[in-house]
Scaffold this motif. Sequence first.
Motif: not given
Length: 416
Positions: A274-280, A326-333, A382-384, A392-396
């Motif tokens: 669920x990132x970029x265009x994938x957040x659909x 600078x981001x911690x993962x390519x998916x953590x936009x 990033x997926x959570x 929320x960064x700390x979402x389960x």
Amino acid sequence: MYYRLNNSCQLVRGALRGAIYDFQSGKVFSINQDALKLLDECRNKSVEDVIDINSPHNKNVLDFMDQLTYTGLGSAYIYKPKNKKQAEPEDEDEKLSFLWIELTSKCNNKCLHCYSSSDACRNDDKVTHDHWMSLISEAHREGAASIQLIGGEPLLYPGWRELVIKANEEGYEFIEIFTNATLIDDSCIEFFKQQKVNVATTIYADNAEVHDKVTLHQGSFRKTMNAVRKILDEGIPLRIASIIMKANENEADNIIKLLEDLGVETTKLDVVRPTGRGDDEELLPERFKIPMIKPPFYTSYEEFWKARKQHNCLAGKIAVTSTGDVIPCIFARNEVCGNILASSLGDILKGSALKRCWSTTKDHVKKCKDCEYRYACYDCRPKAQGSDSSKDWCACTEDCGYDPYTGIWENLDKKE
């Protein structure tokens, strides 16, 4: 009589139940609330001070201790043993180990699910070539031994070969290019061989109709497959990833069969992130599901202590986007920890924003922090975060049906 868990074991408390982590076998054993309380009290008391060993009502408790002894998890003592605290590894500041460089946001594909929303018309790249060259040197000095060039499509970046040569000159142990492979020609193949470059690409089906429907690039399947066969023929290390979404969910088995026929190591299929265009939500597959998190769990002494102090995937990694973020993962936009155009990499690595991401353990994550399995369970922040309505960064994670407050695994009774 005294009873203790062996020194190779660690007791972890959850909201309701507990778990014994056995570093000898690597297994994690679930125990109920009564067993957790018993072992906890036996840490400082004799068994006789905890229960009446002569009472027939406590036979099951003694049987439980015998079972722990039989499986090598605990031992009985006549005299009170010294409490030996589990030796913890020495704390060391996490160093940079892996670097993604997102060279450009331009791409000749326009994949439905692209995490960076790349396409041929994007024109927001800001990092100069000289800055990329300097970054490769600086990152290696900071400890990075592995580097991956990505995009967009990295082969659209004019100076990509110079960057690979620079990485080799600096002494990187692992260099990989993640490309859609449609632009690979014979000169690229020869360059990959000379520079010992690993290649990664994506395949979304075993046929052009579905694959090209995902990439929105007619002819992309034919071009990618031609390049894949040339790469394999030349013995260049190749990794193929596959993302499953609604458009290709019927192709999952066909993709695995194709990889087997190619002789490429079969990797776990993943669902659109669920990132970029994938957040659909419209992209999500309806029938294909990745396996839910469930027991049995396994860990080691090193993994256990690392999981208590650092994130099991993010620690030591950064991605730098084509705009310098600078981001911690390519998916953590959403988790921007600095920008190399405004600060040195060294300052960003020391900054609180990145340290927070690297040190996000399950003890910080909602629900997970109350789970007894939290130090033996994999986690994708990033997926959570992307799946959470408030980001929320700390979402389960949504991939787990365990309720630590009831001790019930909801997903074990459902067909996946």
